[in-house]
Design a protein around this motif. Structure first.
Motif, mmCIF file in Angstrom:
data_model
loop_
_atom_site.group_PDB
_atom_site.id
_atom_site.type_symbol
_atom_site.label_atom_id
_atom_site.label_comp_id
_atom_site.label_asym_id
_atom_site.label_seq_id
_atom_site.Cartn_x
_atom_site.Cartn_y
_atom_site.Cartn_z
ATOM 1 N N SER A 1 0.435 -7.762 27.443
ATOM 2 C CA SER A 1 1.387 -6.484 28.408
ATOM 3 C C SER A 1 1.203 -6.703 29.687
ATOM 4 N N ILE A 2 1.581 -6.106 30.519
ATOM 5 C CA ILE A 2 1.041 -5.708 31.450
ATOM 6 C C ILE A 2 -0.456 -4.836 31.318
ATOM 7 N N LYS A 3 -0.788 -3.984 30.622
ATOM 8 C CA LYS A 3 -1.309 -3.268 30.541
ATOM 9 C C LYS A 3 -2.811 -4.242 30.209
ATOM 10 N N GLU A 4 -2.642 -5.308 29.393
ATOM 11 C CA GLU A 4 -3.656 -6.347 29.019
ATOM 12 C C GLU A 4 -4.298 -7.464 29.656
ATOM 13 N N CYS A 5 -2.811 -7.473 30.239
ATOM 14 C CA CYS A 5 -3.354 -8.598 31.207
ATOM 15 C C CYS A 5 -4.137 -7.821 32.558
ATOM 16 N N CYS A 6 -4.234 -6.451 32.824
ATOM 17 C CA CYS A 6 -4.830 -5.913 33.839
ATOM 18 C C CYS A 6 -6.614 -6.028 33.168
ATOM 19 N N LYS A 7 -5.887 -5.785 31.774
ATOM 20 C CA LYS A 7 -8.180 -5.317 30.997
ATOM 21 C C LYS A 7 -8.492 -6.929 31.447
ATOM 22 N N LYS B 1 2.290 -6.657 38.210
ATOM 23 C CA LYS B 1 3.862 -6.551 37.219
ATOM 24 C C LYS B 1 4.551 -7.247 38.731
ATOM 25 N N ILE B 2 4.753 -6.662 39.881
ATOM 26 C CA ILE B 2 5.527 -6.730 41.373
ATOM 27 C C ILE B 2 5.390 -8.748 41.790
ATOM 28 N N TYR B 3 3.985 -8.775 41.249
ATOM 29 C CA TYR B 3 3.518 -10.491 41.373
ATOM 30 C C TYR B 3 4.678 -11.193 40.690
ATOM 31 N N LEU B 4 4.449 -10.824 38.905
ATOM 32 C CA LEU B 4 4.572 -11.614 37.751
ATOM 33 C C LEU B 4 6.292 -12.032 37.694
ATOM 34 N N VAL C 1 -6.494 -13.461 41.795
ATOM 35 C CA VAL C 1 -6.301 -12.164 41.279
ATOM 36 C C VAL C 1 -4.249 -12.495 40.010
ATOM 37 N N TYR C 2 -3.731 -12.999 40.617
ATOM 38 C CA TYR C 2 -2.626 -13.661 40.186
ATOM 39 C C TYR C 2 -2.954 -14.632 39.405
ATOM 40 N N GLY C 3 -3.412 -15.605 40.290
ATOM 41 C CA GLY C 3 -4.340 -16.618 38.882
ATOM 42 C C GLY C 3 -4.907 -15.958 37.292
ATOM 43 N N TRP C 4 -5.445 -15.534 37.455
ATOM 44 C CA TRP C 4 -6.161 -14.826 36.789
ATOM 45 C C TRP C 4 -4.702 -13.463 35.473
ATOM 46 N N ALA C 5 -3.859 -13.348 36.544
ATOM 47 C CA ALA C 5 -2.556 -12.786 35.897
ATOM 48 C C ALA C 5 -1.947 -14.152 35.031
ATOM 49 N N VAL C 6 -1.518 -15.202 36.095
ATOM 50 C CA VAL C 6 -0.600 -16.060 35.568
ATOM 51 C C VAL C 6 -1.267 -16.578 34.193
ATOM 52 N N HIS C 7 -2.554 -16.670 33.656
ATOM 53 C CA HIS C 7 -3.333 -17.606 32.890
ATOM 54 C C HIS C 7 -3.840 -16.779 31.773
ATOM 55 N N TYR C 8 -3.695 -15.270 32.038
ATOM 56 C CA TYR C 8 -3.419 -15.143 30.908
ATOM 57 C C TYR C 8 -1.995 -14.567 30.154
ATOM 58 N N TYR C 9 -1.011 -14.613 30.763
ATOM 59 C CA TYR C 9 -0.132 -14.633 29.649
ATOM 60 C C TYR C 9 0.473 -16.599 29.499
ATOM 61 N N ASP C 10 -0.397 -17.075 30.333
ATOM 62 C CA ASP C 10 -0.230 -18.521 30.039
ATOM 63 C C ASP C 10 -0.991 -19.332 28.501
ATOM 64 N N GLU C 11 -1.976 -18.296 28.284
ATOM 65 C CA GLU C 11 -2.835 -18.580 27.237
ATOM 66 C C GLU C 11 -2.348 -17.639 25.849
ATOM 67 N N ASP C 12 -2.285 -18.603 24.569
ATOM 68 C CA ASP C 12 -2.263 -17.586 23.693
ATOM 69 C C ASP C 12 -3.496 -17.146 22.770
ATOM 70 N N ASP C 13 -4.632 -17.527 23.293
ATOM 71 C CA ASP C 13 -6.066 -17.156 22.295
ATOM 72 C C ASP C 13 -6.569 -16.210 23.033
ATOM 73 N N TYR D 1 -9.597 -6.898 35.021
ATOM 74 C CA TYR D 1 -11.047 -6.503 35.236
ATOM 75 C C TYR D 1 -12.462 -7.586 34.572
ATOM 76 N N SER D 2 -11.999 -7.565 32.882
ATOM 77 C CA SER D 2 -13.149 -7.961 32.431
ATOM 78 C C SER D 2 -13.857 -10.129 33.008
ATOM 79 N N LYS D 3 -12.368 -10.566 33.864
ATOM 80 C CA LYS D 3 -12.667 -11.879 34.855
ATOM 81 C C LYS D 3 -13.816 -10.899 35.513
ATOM 82 N N ALA D 4 -12.912 -10.248 36.461
ATOM 83 C CA ALA D 4 -13.877 -9.452 37.824
ATOM 84 C C ALA D 4 -15.023 -9.018 37.374
ATOM 85 N N ARG D 5 -15.507 -8.535 36.449
ATOM 86 C CA ARG D 5 -16.859 -7.555 35.900
ATOM 87 C C ARG D 5 -17.365 -9.125 36.134
ATOM 88 N N GLU D 6 -16.997 -9.965 35.376
ATOM 89 C CA GLU D 6 -18.072 -11.197 35.259
ATOM 90 C C GLU D 6 -18.549 -12.668 36.796
#
Length: 124
Positions: free
Chosen positions: A34-40, A11-14, A63-75, A43-48
């Motif tokens: 949401s931040i909560k879903e962003c973190c999930k 959240k601080i980064y975003l 990690v921050y790149g994944w967070a930004v990607h989460y918000y960029d993509e609607d699907d 987690y899924s990307k880290a598991r991969e």
């Protein structure tokens, strides 16, 4: 070293990114994110990336790149991912003295005049 939750760190980064990037600021406002879903998602990307291992170390930029990607993509759909994440922020420390640099050893070769040869392998 102060420990913060991944949600806080993301959240601080975003929040800071949204202040300096007007295009991202609009993306960051999406009601279906949401931040909560962003973190999930993170987690899924880290598991991969861990490929079945119990732990993995991932640099901040990824990690921050994944967070930004989460918000960029609607699907992006995130299933119930469970995991434990530790985020550590380094405390400022005193300035460390630079470590001395080792200089290459110069050796003379037999049979040559006083010219010096650089040896990368030491005494072989």
């Amino acid at each position: 070293m102060e420990t913060v939750s991944i949600e806080q760190a993301i959240k601080i980064y975003l929040d800071n990114r949204a202040k300096t990037d007007s295009l991202f600021a609009e993306t960051y406002k999406k009601a279906n994110k949401s931040i909560k879903e962003c973190c999930k998602y993170i987690y899924s990307k880290a598991r991969e990336l861990a490929k079945g291992s119990n732990s993995v170390g991932i640099d901040d930029a990824t990690v921050y790149g994944w967070a930004v990607h989460y918000y960029d993509e609607d699907d992006i759909k995130v299933d119930g991912v469970n995991g434990r994440v530790e985020v550590a922020t380094p405390e400022p420390t005193s300035v460390e003295q630079p470590k001395p640099q080792h200089k290459p050893v110069q050796k003379r070769r037999r049979g040559e005049d006083n010219s010096l040869q650089l040896s990368l392998f030491g005494d072989l």
